[in-house]
Design an enzyme around this catalytic site. Structure first.
Site, PDB file in Angstrom:
ATOM      1  CB  SER A 139       0.730   2.762  14.110  1.00 45.66           C
ATOM      2  OG  SER A 139       2.032   3.317  14.144  1.00 45.66           O
ATOM      3  CE1 TYR A 154      -1.503   7.513  12.469  1.00 42.66           C
ATOM      4  CE2 TYR A 154       0.509   6.908  13.637  1.00 42.66           C
ATOM      5  CZ  TYR A 154      -0.367   6.727  12.582  1.00 42.66           C
ATOM      6  OH  TYR A 154      -0.117   5.749  11.652  1.00 42.66           O
TER       7      TYR A 154
HETATM    8  P1  NAD Z   1      -1.184   7.086   2.646  1.00 44.43           P
HETATM    9  O1  NAD Z   1      -1.335   8.513   3.070  1.00 44.43           O
HETATM   10  O2  NAD Z   1      -0.263   6.762   1.527  1.00 44.43           O
HETATM   11  O3  NAD Z   1      -2.618   6.470   2.315  1.00 44.43           O
HETATM   12  C1  NAD Z   1      -3.729   6.703   3.122  1.00 44.43           C
HETATM   13  C2  NAD Z   1      -4.967   6.730   2.252  1.00 44.43           C
HETATM   14  O4  NAD Z   1      -6.119   6.941   3.100  1.00 44.43           O
HETATM   15  C3  NAD Z   1      -4.972   7.847   1.207  1.00 44.43           C
HETATM   16  O5  NAD Z   1      -5.254   7.304  -0.066  1.00 44.43           O
HETATM   17  C4  NAD Z   1      -6.086   8.767   1.678  1.00 44.43           C
HETATM   18  O6  NAD Z   1      -6.771   9.430   0.625  1.00 44.43           O
HETATM   19  C5  NAD Z   1      -6.990   7.801   2.418  1.00 44.43           C
HETATM   20  N1  NAD Z   1      -7.893   8.480   3.343  1.00 44.43           N
HETATM   21  C6  NAD Z   1      -7.591   9.510   4.192  1.00 44.43           C
HETATM   22  N2  NAD Z   1      -8.701   9.899   4.844  1.00 44.43           N
HETATM   23  C7  NAD Z   1      -9.712   9.108   4.410  1.00 44.43           C
HETATM   24  C8  NAD Z   1     -11.100   9.046   4.708  1.00 44.43           C
HETATM   25  N3  NAD Z   1     -11.674   9.881   5.590  1.00 44.43           N
HETATM   26  N4  NAD Z   1     -11.846   8.099   4.083  1.00 44.43           N
HETATM   27  C9  NAD Z   1     -11.271   7.258   3.189  1.00 44.43           C
HETATM   28  N5  NAD Z   1      -9.974   7.276   2.865  1.00 44.43           N
HETATM   29  C10 NAD Z   1      -9.203   8.197   3.468  1.00 44.43           C
HETATM   30  O7  NAD Z   1      -0.768   6.321   3.983  1.00 44.43           O
HETATM   31  P2  NAD Z   1      -0.094   4.883   4.263  1.00 44.43           P
HETATM   32  O8  NAD Z   1       1.257   5.123   4.809  1.00 44.43           O
HETATM   33  O9  NAD Z   1      -0.291   3.958   3.120  1.00 44.43           O
HETATM   34  O10 NAD Z   1      -0.985   4.443   5.507  1.00 44.43           O
HETATM   35  C11 NAD Z   1      -1.970   3.431   5.458  1.00 44.43           C
HETATM   36  C12 NAD Z   1      -2.333   3.050   6.884  1.00 44.43           C
HETATM   37  O11 NAD Z   1      -1.182   2.513   7.554  1.00 44.43           O
HETATM   38  C13 NAD Z   1      -2.802   4.225   7.754  1.00 44.43           C
HETATM   39  O12 NAD Z   1      -3.837   3.798   8.600  1.00 44.43           O
HETATM   40  C14 NAD Z   1      -1.576   4.563   8.562  1.00 44.43           C
HETATM   41  O13 NAD Z   1      -1.890   5.233   9.770  1.00 44.43           O
HETATM   42  C15 NAD Z   1      -0.987   3.180   8.779  1.00 44.43           C
HETATM   43  N6  NAD Z   1       0.427   3.197   9.125  1.00 44.43           N
HETATM   44  C16 NAD Z   1       1.367   3.710   8.286  1.00 44.43           C
HETATM   45  C17 NAD Z   1       2.706   3.693   8.656  1.00 44.43           C
HETATM   46  C18 NAD Z   1       3.780   4.262   7.777  1.00 44.43           C
HETATM   47  O14 NAD Z   1       4.933   4.391   8.253  1.00 44.43           O
HETATM   48  N7  NAD Z   1       3.512   4.633   6.534  1.00 44.43           N
HETATM   49  C19 NAD Z   1       3.083   3.151   9.881  1.00 44.43           C
HETATM   50  C20 NAD Z   1       2.106   2.611  10.714  1.00 44.43           C
HETATM   51  C21 NAD Z   1       0.778   2.646  10.321  1.00 44.43           C
END
Ligand code: NAD
Length: 248
Positions: A139, A154
Site C-alpha cells: 500500500s 497497517y
Molecule cells: P476488501 O475488504 O474489499 O477485500 C479484502 C478481502 O480479503 C475480503 O474478501 C476478505 O474476506 C478477505 N480476507 C480478510 N481476511 C482474510 C483472511 N484471514 N484470509 C483470507 N481472506 C481474508 O479490500 P480491498 O480494498 O479489495 O483490498 C485488497 C487488498 O488491497 C488488501 O490487502 C488491502 O490492504 C490492499 N489495499 C487496498 C487499498 C484500498 O484503498 N482499497 C489501498 C492499498 C492497499
C-alpha cells in the site's frame, strides 16, 4: 494472444464483490488463466468463482492459518497439476492512532496482511517448479507512513510486505520465481467498511493529482502485468498505482 493463457493462479481475499482481488481474478480469467479464489467463507468464494466462469474454483482459506494455506494449495495442485501465479491480496485495515492500537488490533492487522503473505508464499513456492510469479499487495501507506485510512500498524504490516517481497525475490530468483509488490493508493472498495467520512474522502482526493479515487480494475491491470511474461525481468520491485499521490 492472451497474456495469461493456460496459467493457473491463486488469488487470496478474492471474494469481496467490489474488491481488488475479485477484479484481479476477473482480469486474470479474461487473459486466459484459471483462477482459484481463496477467502474466509467457502460459499462466497465458490459463488464468486462460478460467476467468473465454470473453470474457476473457490476455496475457503484463512491465510493466517498455515495448515489452511497448505491445504488450499494442495487442492489446487490436485485439481490442476501445477501453479504459476500467487496473488497475496487478502488484507484488513483499521483506522487507529498509535496509542489506541491494542494487542488484538496489532495481531489482526499484522496477521492477515503480513503473516498471511508469508504463509501462502511458503505453501506455493515448492509447487512453482517451472518458475512462477508472486504478486503481493502492499500500500501507499507503507511508503508515506499512512495518511489515507489505516493506522500505523497497517503501515507497518504493508511495509513488512515490501521487505518480505524483496528478500524473497532475491532468494527465489535463481529458481525463476519472480516476486513483486503493488502499492495501491486510494482505491474505491469496501475495505473501509463504512468508516470513511465524506470529510476524510475530500481530504484524500485533494492529495491525488489525478483527482479521483482508483478503481479495483486500475490495480488489476498492474497485477496482470506482474503475473505475465511482460514483466519477465522484474523482480523485487514495487509498483505504485496511486493517481500520482506519491510521486517520488
Ligand atoms: P476488501 O475488504 O474489499 O477485500 C479484502 C478481502 O480479503 C475480503 O474478501 C476478505 O474476506 C478477505 N480476507 C480478510 N481476511 C482474510 C483472511 N484471514 N484470509 C483470507 N481472506 C481474508 O479490500 P480491498 O480494498 O479489495 O483490498 C485488497 C487488498 O488491497 C488488501 O490487502 C488491502 O490492504 C490492499 N489495499 C487496498 C487499498 C484500498 O484503498 N482499497 C489501498 C492499498 C492497499
Amino acid at each position: 494472444a492472451l497474456l495469461l493463457d493456460g496459467k493457473t493462479a491463486i488469488i487470496t481475499g478474492g471474494a469481496s464483490p467490489r474488491g481488488i482481488g475479485r477484479a484481479i481474478a476477473q482480469s486474470y480469467a479474461d487473459q486466459g488463466a484459471r483462477v482459484a479464489i481463496l477467502d474466509l467463507d467457502a460459499e462466497t468464494a465458490s459463488r464468486t468463482a462460478t460467476e467468473i466462469g465454470a473453470q474457476h474454483t473457490g476455496i475457503a482459506c484463512d491465510v493466517t492459518d498455515r495448515n489452511a494455506c497448505e491445504e488450499a494449495v494442495s487442492q489446487v495442485i490436485a485439481a490442476w497439476g501445477w501453479l504459476d501465479i500467487l496473488v497475496n491480496n487478502a488484507g484488513i485495515t483499521q483506522p487507529l492512532k498509535s496509542l489506541d492500537i491494542a494487542p488484538d488490533h496489532y495481531d489482526a492487522v499484522l496477521d492477515v496482511n503480513l503473516r498471511g503473505t508469508l504463509y501462502m508464499s511458503q505453501a506455493a513456492v515448492p509447487h512453482m517448479t517451472q518458475g512462477g510469479a508472486i504478486v503481493n499487495m502492499s500500500s501507499v501507506s507503507a511508503q508515506r507512513g499512512g495518511g489515507i485510512f489505516g493506522g500505523p500498524h497497517y503501515s507497518a504490516a504493508k511495509a513488512g510486505i515490501l521487505g518480505l517481497t524483496k528478500a524473497m525475490a532475491r532468494e527465489f530468483a535463481p529458481q525463476g520465481i519472480r516476486i513483486n509488490a503493488i502499492c495501491p493508493g486510494f482505491i474505491a472498495t469496501d475495505i473501509t467498511a463504512g468508516k470513511l467520512t465524506d470529510e476524510m474522502k475530500a481530504d484524500i482526493l485533494r492529495g491525488i493529482p489525478m483527482g479521483r479515487a482508483g478503481t479495483a480494475v486500475d490495480v488489476a491491470g498492474c497485477a496482470v502485468f506482474l503475473g505475465s511474461d511482460l514483466s519477465a525481468y522484474c523482480t523485487g520491485t514495487e509498483i505504485d498505482v496511486n493517481g500520482g499521490s506519491l510521486i517520488h
